[in-house]
Design a protein around this motif. Structure first.
Motif, PDB file in Angstrom:
ATOM      1  N   PHE A   1       0.255  -1.356   0.163  1.00  0.00           N
ATOM      2  CA  PHE A   1       0.176  -0.193   0.197  1.00  0.00           C
ATOM      3  C   PHE A   1       0.340   1.354   0.044  1.00  0.00           C
ATOM      4  O   PHE A   1       0.752   2.086  -0.522  1.00  0.00           O
ATOM      5  N   GLU A   2       1.989   1.521   1.285  1.00  0.00           N
ATOM      6  CA  GLU A   2       2.774   2.136   0.832  1.00  0.00           C
ATOM      7  C   GLU A   2       3.703   2.341  -0.313  1.00  0.00           C
ATOM      8  O   GLU A   2       3.424   3.441  -0.746  1.00  0.00           O
ATOM      9  N   ARG A   3       4.045   1.332  -1.272  1.00  0.00           N
ATOM     10  CA  ARG A   3       5.155   1.629  -2.706  1.00  0.00           C
ATOM     11  C   ARG A   3       3.094   2.575  -3.884  1.00  0.00           C
ATOM     12  O   ARG A   3       4.183   3.208  -4.545  1.00  0.00           O
ATOM     13  N   ALA A   4       2.033   1.747  -3.423  1.00  0.00           N
ATOM     14  CA  ALA A   4       1.069   2.534  -4.733  1.00  0.00           C
ATOM     15  C   ALA A   4       1.015   3.361  -4.418  1.00  0.00           C
ATOM     16  O   ALA A   4       0.441   4.678  -4.911  1.00  0.00           O
ATOM     17  N   ILE A   5       1.333   3.982  -3.005  1.00  0.00           N
ATOM     18  CA  ILE A   5       0.829   5.025  -2.376  1.00  0.00           C
ATOM     19  C   ILE A   5       1.517   5.778  -2.743  1.00  0.00           C
ATOM     20  O   ILE A   5       1.189   7.664  -3.919  1.00  0.00           O
ATOM     21  N   ALA A   6       2.814   6.204  -2.537  1.00  0.00           N
ATOM     22  CA  ALA A   6       4.390   6.961  -3.409  1.00  0.00           C
ATOM     23  C   ALA A   6       3.781   7.129  -5.157  1.00  0.00           C
ATOM     24  O   ALA A   6       4.438   8.042  -5.404  1.00  0.00           O
ATOM     25  N   GLU A   7       3.530   6.004  -5.777  1.00  0.00           N
ATOM     26  CA  GLU A   7       3.279   6.040  -6.808  1.00  0.00           C
ATOM     27  C   GLU A   7       1.911   7.004  -7.365  1.00  0.00           C
ATOM     28  O   GLU A   7       2.318   7.427  -9.107  1.00  0.00           O
ATOM     29  N   ASP A   8       1.068   7.740  -6.775  1.00  0.00           N
ATOM     30  CA  ASP A   8       0.253   7.364  -6.834  1.00  0.00           C
ATOM     31  C   ASP A   8      -0.067   9.028  -5.983  1.00  0.00           C
ATOM     32  O   ASP A   8      -0.759   9.280  -4.818  1.00  0.00           O
ATOM     33  N   GLU A   9      -0.447  10.568  -7.075  1.00  0.00           N
ATOM     34  CA  GLU A   9      -0.139  10.965  -5.878  1.00  0.00           C
ATOM     35  C   GLU A   9      -1.972  12.030  -5.545  1.00  0.00           C
ATOM     36  O   GLU A   9      -1.732  12.233  -4.485  1.00  0.00           O
ATOM     37  N   ALA A  10      -3.060  11.154  -6.348  1.00  0.00           N
ATOM     38  CA  ALA A  10      -4.187  11.744  -5.988  1.00  0.00           C
ATOM     39  C   ALA A  10      -4.040  10.276  -4.811  1.00  0.00           C
ATOM     40  O   ALA A  10      -4.564  11.220  -3.358  1.00  0.00           O
TER      41      ALA A  10
ATOM     42  N   LEU B   1      -1.879   9.764  -2.434  1.00  0.00           N
ATOM     43  CA  LEU B   1      -1.065  10.521  -1.642  1.00  0.00           C
ATOM     44  C   LEU B   1      -1.751  11.620  -1.017  1.00  0.00           C
ATOM     45  O   LEU B   1      -1.323  11.615   1.135  1.00  0.00           O
ATOM     46  N   ALA B   2      -2.095  12.413  -1.041  1.00  0.00           N
ATOM     47  CA  ALA B   2      -3.126  13.220  -1.338  1.00  0.00           C
ATOM     48  C   ALA B   2      -4.235  13.083   0.065  1.00  0.00           C
ATOM     49  O   ALA B   2      -3.938  13.788   0.390  1.00  0.00           O
ATOM     50  N   GLY B   3      -4.500  11.629  -0.661  1.00  0.00           N
ATOM     51  CA  GLY B   3      -5.737  11.566   0.178  1.00  0.00           C
ATOM     52  C   GLY B   3      -5.638  11.171   1.856  1.00  0.00           C
ATOM     53  O   GLY B   3      -6.090  11.279   2.564  1.00  0.00           O
TER      54      GLY B   3
END
Length: 176
Positions: free
Chosen positions: A84-93, A95-97
């Motif tokens: 999840f941390e990798r997926a979030i780091a790669e997706d600005e939306a 990460l902002a969420g």
């Protein structure tokens, strides 16, 4: 259905689920219930007492549903936090969420305190932990501390009529 104060039956169930009463922790509400109507997520007061000393308790939402706890533990053992941390780091939306989820959690936790309690927390040096840190007291808003915390927050938000949380939605997808 919004959060409700725990009934005596809820309090008994919560103590059974925890295997004990949470020392010095005050359960303020049942934030989400399971399909049988039992407490699934509880809302805790942000301050606890231990040996007569008031301490911060940054875990505002606590997942106690046994099925959800087991499934989330299985996800954690399988490496979902890192995924999840990798997926979030790669997706600005995403990460902002996640950042917004952490900020909203901290603001809600701080708002649970009375003005007097807020001042006591400031005087004791606990304000940064309770007012500024995110889900479960995490300082780095890019990180996920524990999936149980995120799912508890997600279910509480859903119960309150909101869309849930970033990590909570990722957990739901994995649990299907």
């Amino acid at each position: 259905m919004p959060a409700t104060p725990p009934t005596p039956d809820d309090q008994t169930y919560i103590a059974q689920r925890l295997g004990r009463s949470a020392p010095g922790v005050t359960v303020l509400a049942v934030a989400a219930r399971d399909a049988m109507g039992r407490p699934a997520v509880i809302t805790n007061h942000p301050l606890r007492t231990q040996g007569g000393v008031i301490l911060p308790f940054p875990t505002m939402y606590w997942l106690i549903d046994p099925v959800a706890c087991k499934r989330v533990a299985d996800l954690e053992r399988g490496g979902a936090v890192g995924e999840f941390e990798r997926a979030i780091a790669e997706d600005e939306a995403l990460l902002a969420g996640l950042h917004e989820d952490h900020r909203r959690y901290a603001a809600m936790r701080w708002a649970l305190l009375t003005p007097e309690e807020q001042q006591r927390a400031i005087d004791a040096g606990y304000a940064p932990t309770l007012r500024d840190k995110g889900i479960g007291g995490i300082a780095d808003f890019d990180r996920i501390k524990c999936l149980h915390l995120h799912l508890a927050h997600h279910l509480a938000e859903r119960t309150a009529g909101y869309d849930g949380t970033t990590v909570g939605r990722l957990i739901e997808v994995e649990m299907m």
